[in-house]
Write an enzyme that holds these catalytic residues in place. Sequence first.
Site, PDB file in Angstrom:
ATOM      1  N   HIS A  47     -22.716  -4.153 -19.453  1.00 49.55           N
ATOM      2  CA  HIS A  47     -22.050  -2.854 -19.403  1.00 49.55           C
ATOM      3  C   HIS A  47     -20.571  -3.125 -19.102  1.00 49.55           C
ATOM      4  CE1 HIS A  47     -21.045   1.084 -17.595  1.00 49.55           C
ATOM      5  NE2 HIS A  47     -22.165   1.563 -18.092  1.00 49.55           N
ATOM      6  N   ASP A  82     -26.330  -7.160 -11.878  1.00 50.37           N
ATOM      7  CA  ASP A  82     -26.083  -5.734 -12.054  1.00 50.37           C
ATOM      8  C   ASP A  82     -27.446  -5.050 -12.210  1.00 50.37           C
ATOM      9  OD1 ASP A  82     -25.636  -3.197 -12.965  1.00 50.37           O
ATOM     10  OD2 ASP A  82     -24.292  -3.765 -14.603  1.00 50.37           O
ATOM     11  N   GLN A 104     -29.719  -0.591 -13.985  1.00 53.14           N
ATOM     12  CA  GLN A 104     -30.955  -0.222 -14.700  1.00 53.14           C
ATOM     13  C   GLN A 104     -32.167  -0.924 -14.082  1.00 53.14           C
ATOM     14  OE1 GLN A 104     -31.030   2.066 -17.089  1.00 53.14           O
ATOM     15  NE2 GLN A 104     -28.809   2.220 -17.319  1.00 53.14           N
ATOM     16  N   LYS A 122     -28.826   7.064 -11.081  1.00 52.26           N
ATOM     17  CA  LYS A 122     -29.874   6.675 -12.034  1.00 52.26           C
ATOM     18  C   LYS A 122     -31.224   6.502 -11.342  1.00 52.26           C
ATOM     19  CE  LYS A 122     -26.486   4.597 -15.068  1.00 52.26           C
ATOM     20  NZ  LYS A 122     -25.854   3.390 -15.594  1.00 52.26           N
ATOM     21  N   CYS A 131     -21.083   2.108 -23.438  1.00 47.64           N
ATOM     22  CA  CYS A 131     -20.293   1.301 -22.499  1.00 47.64           C
ATOM     23  C   CYS A 131     -20.596  -0.184 -22.667  1.00 47.64           C
ATOM     24  CB  CYS A 131     -20.523   1.702 -21.042  1.00 47.64           C
ATOM     25  SG  CYS A 131     -20.088   3.396 -20.690  1.00 47.64           S
TER      26      CYS A 131
HETATM   27  C1  PLP Z   1     -24.756   2.858 -15.434  1.00 49.53           C
HETATM   28  C2  PLP Z   1     -24.521   1.402 -15.411  1.00 49.53           C
HETATM   29  C3  PLP Z   1     -23.433   0.854 -14.723  1.00 49.53           C
HETATM   30  C4  PLP Z   1     -22.372   1.678 -14.050  1.00 49.53           C
HETATM   31  O1  PLP Z   1     -22.868   2.491 -13.063  1.00 49.53           O
HETATM   32  P1  PLP Z   1     -21.985   3.715 -12.525  1.00 49.53           P
HETATM   33  O2  PLP Z   1     -22.974   4.527 -11.811  1.00 49.53           O
HETATM   34  O3  PLP Z   1     -21.411   4.399 -13.713  1.00 49.53           O
HETATM   35  O4  PLP Z   1     -20.939   3.154 -11.660  1.00 49.53           O
HETATM   36  C5  PLP Z   1     -23.304  -0.518 -14.714  1.00 49.53           C
HETATM   37  N1  PLP Z   1     -24.198  -1.318 -15.344  1.00 49.53           N
HETATM   38  C6  PLP Z   1     -25.249  -0.819 -15.998  1.00 49.53           C
HETATM   39  C7  PLP Z   1     -26.222  -1.754 -16.639  1.00 49.53           C
HETATM   40  C8  PLP Z   1     -25.443   0.548 -16.069  1.00 49.53           C
HETATM   41  O5  PLP Z   1     -26.491   1.043 -16.740  1.00 49.53           O
END
Ligand code: PLP
Length: 436
Positions: free
Chosen positions: A148, A230, A233, A256, A394
Amino acid sequence: MADGSVVTDLAPSVAAQERPATSPRGRGFDPYAVRAQFPILSRQVNGKPLVYLDNAASAQKPRAVIDALVATMEGGYANVHRGLHTLSNEATEAFEKAREIVARFLNAESAEQVVWTKGGTEAINLVANGLGLSIQPGDEILVSEMEHHSNIVPWHFLRERRGAVLKWIPVLDDGSLDMAAYADLLSPKTRMVAVTHMSNVLGTINPVAEITRLAHAAGAPDSRIKVLIDGCQGAVHATPDVQAIGCDFYVLTGHKLFGPTGIGALYGKAEALEALPPYQGGGEMIETVEMDRVTYARPPHRFEAGTPPILEAIGLGVALEWLAQYDRASVQTHEHSLYQHAVDRLQGQNWLRILGQAEGKGAILTFAVEGAHAHDVAQIMDRYGVAVRAGQHCAEPLAKRMGVTSSTRASFALYNTMEDADAFVDALIKARNFFV
Ligand SMILES: *Cc1c(COP(=O)(O)O)cnc(C)c1O
């Protein structure tokens, strides 16, 4: 495009098939009972029942979270840590309890290892910013092609500002990471490996424990390679056990995870957080401030300058407690059954290209429709009440890698049902018929 256009060349919908085990009267996990707790899911969109399949962008909120936010504002709100009066003490207690809930959710050793941030993006920037201070020109940062932008751009800053070199772990055609290439990319110059637990586009769930093990084994004993996962998800749809993964940092975002926006968390190993310089300066993050010197609080407070997102943190704690009542494996099985049902019904449609078919992937269905722009597909589907995302999600380098300029994404959550999966396929077929 007639609303009632009949689709004859598809596999039968679930209504015509045997009911799956996730039906209302089935055993175990009951998505209908989950669904009933989300007020927004009973609204209509464009005169049709809402079919919410944009969960990878943001998830809806259960009644428990909505009520907790209202109850806190109505009955127990004040600033935290400034103490000495009852409301502040109550708010502080709820706020720190939420930190403990996040620590438990991640299987962290202690709540001190959980730093509140305003989201996943800020958590990654916090780490990149601190690491950046000791980056030398030529130091290497490994990211994957499926990241992302939140896990790319903060590292680009270090390339621009500190002369770091970004190295890209390739994605194979099926949407999995090229682990052999990854092993070859690790070098004595590697300082950081930053990889997503689960792709927000392909649904791929990466072998993050193996990625971490290889990085830690490759580093010199005096300067171990740091690993950031990260989990924006992965925390929702995979298993975010930071001790099992072994990573130095793990990032999640609240919205999320059925919590509020404006809240996220950074997990760090105790020594990794201890070694990280502060990110922002202000109240709460200091130990002493004099005119010619300043000393900092210990983690996690060192990284939490200013008044934190109090309500949001409490709301996230409630969301995670709410989520904990459901068996993680059953939720994953349910979500995947919806994904598989949609894929099965779309089998043989040669105008459709699904991006990402990695073994064990999560319930994200991203696709390109031949001859149609993804935005148009999404807008037509919206007319049928079906909410999906379109664009590059993104992840522009990944779109390039997969050879698409844009794609449409349906992402499933625990409150989605087989009826949602069918409504999605029906709306997609209608959208496609618009272009032929
Ligand atoms: C949504 C997402 C982000 C960013 O999260 P924010 O809540 O917008 O700061 C980063 N990495 C992944 C894989 C995402 O799905």
